[in-house]
Design a protein around this motif. Structure first.
Motif, PDB file in Angstrom:
ATOM      1  N   TYR A  39     -72.374  23.077 -30.783  1.00 21.05           N
ATOM      2  CA  TYR A  39     -72.462  23.832 -32.029  1.00 21.05           C
ATOM      3  C   TYR A  39     -73.869  24.375 -32.273  1.00 21.05           C
ATOM      4  O   TYR A  39     -74.865  23.720 -31.964  1.00 21.05           O
ATOM      5  N   SER A  68     -75.916  26.145 -35.563  1.00 27.91           N
ATOM      6  CA  SER A  68     -75.879  26.507 -36.974  1.00 27.91           C
ATOM      7  C   SER A  68     -77.157  27.236 -37.359  1.00 27.91           C
ATOM      8  O   SER A  68     -78.255  26.866 -36.919  1.00 27.91           O
ATOM      9  N   SER A 125     -71.910  25.868 -37.818  1.00 30.52           N
ATOM     10  CA  SER A 125     -70.938  25.514 -36.768  1.00 30.52           C
ATOM     11  C   SER A 125     -70.383  26.704 -36.016  1.00 30.52           C
ATOM     12  O   SER A 125     -69.173  26.841 -35.842  1.00 30.52           O
ATOM     13  N   GLU A 174     -70.432  28.802 -32.218  1.00 32.86           N
ATOM     14  CA  GLU A 174     -70.460  28.362 -30.827  1.00 32.86           C
ATOM     15  C   GLU A 174     -70.862  29.526 -29.933  1.00 32.86           C
ATOM     16  O   GLU A 174     -70.423  30.662 -30.146  1.00 32.86           O
TER      17      GLU A 174
END
Length: 215
Positions: free
Chosen positions: A155, A157, A191, A193
């Motif tokens: 992930y 962010s 979150s 990717e």
């Protein structure tokens, strides 16, 4: 010169030891209670910073006998021990990169403050990251190119560190953005990717809190 700072927060020994084996630190700073963490990792500090309210005199004596430099501060002070250690690290000649271990933990006030002090390094143009088993945290004030094989986890962010971050464009991500405005108070950048082997984060103005993480 690569510098590692070990503070008194959570340090998972196996993960931290594995990181240190590959990182190749040139200089180590232990922060008060982080001295015990450094000892667990077999890391001999070059400098110890703090008010030493959480370390026994016996432990401190061991390092004094070995000629380790101490930068001692009073408990009643305006800055956290981690901030003082970072400022000390930034004052070293030819410092090129800083990593903080143990900067996250049960005390959320200290965790949040440790993220905030990364701004000192950003202003000097020196890469600085907080790392633990699950997270790698830094601040961005300019575009960043990424390799999926080199990220810390699945992930990624992006959280606005300034009130606004303008013109955010994400390339190679599961959730791409084009000229987006990220503002404090919403979670749009959490979150994501990286799907492509190479990706890019572009933005025009502001500072991003950049977090690579894994479960």
């Amino acid at each position: 010169m690569k510098i590692v700072i070990v503070t008194g927060g959570d340090v998972e020994p196996a993960s931290a030891a594995g990181f240190l084996r590959t990182y190749g630190a040139d200089f180590a700073v232990a922060v008060d209670g982080g001295l015990l963490r450094a000892e667990e990792l077999g890391l001999m500090p070059d400098c110890i910073v703090g008010d030493f309210d959480t370390v026994s005199g016996e432990v401190l004596g061991y390092y004094r006998e070995r000629g380790v430099y101490f930068e001692t501060h009073k408990p009643e002070k305006d800055y956290t021990d981690t901030e003082l250690a970072l400022l000390y690290a930034l004052s070293q000649p030819e410092v090129s990169e800083i990593v903080i271990l143990g900067g996250l933990g049960r005390r959320f006030d200290h965790t949040l403050a440790n993220v905030q002090v990364l701004l000192h390094a950003l202003r000097k143009g020196i890469p600085c990251r907080i790392i633990d088993r699950y997270n790698r945290i830094s601040l961005l004030d300019r575009p960043l190119e990424l390799k999926k094989s080199e990220t810390w986890g699945r992930y990624i962010s992006l959280i606005p560190f300034t009130e606004q971050v303008k013109g955010v464009t994400l390339t190679g991500f599961k959730y791409p953005l084009t000229e987006a405005l990220l503002t404090q108070g919403n979670s749009l950048g959490v979150s994501n990717e990286l799907l492509a082997e190479r990706g890019r984060i572009d933005f025009q103005e502001g500072i991003l809190l950049y977090i690579e993480s894994r479960d």
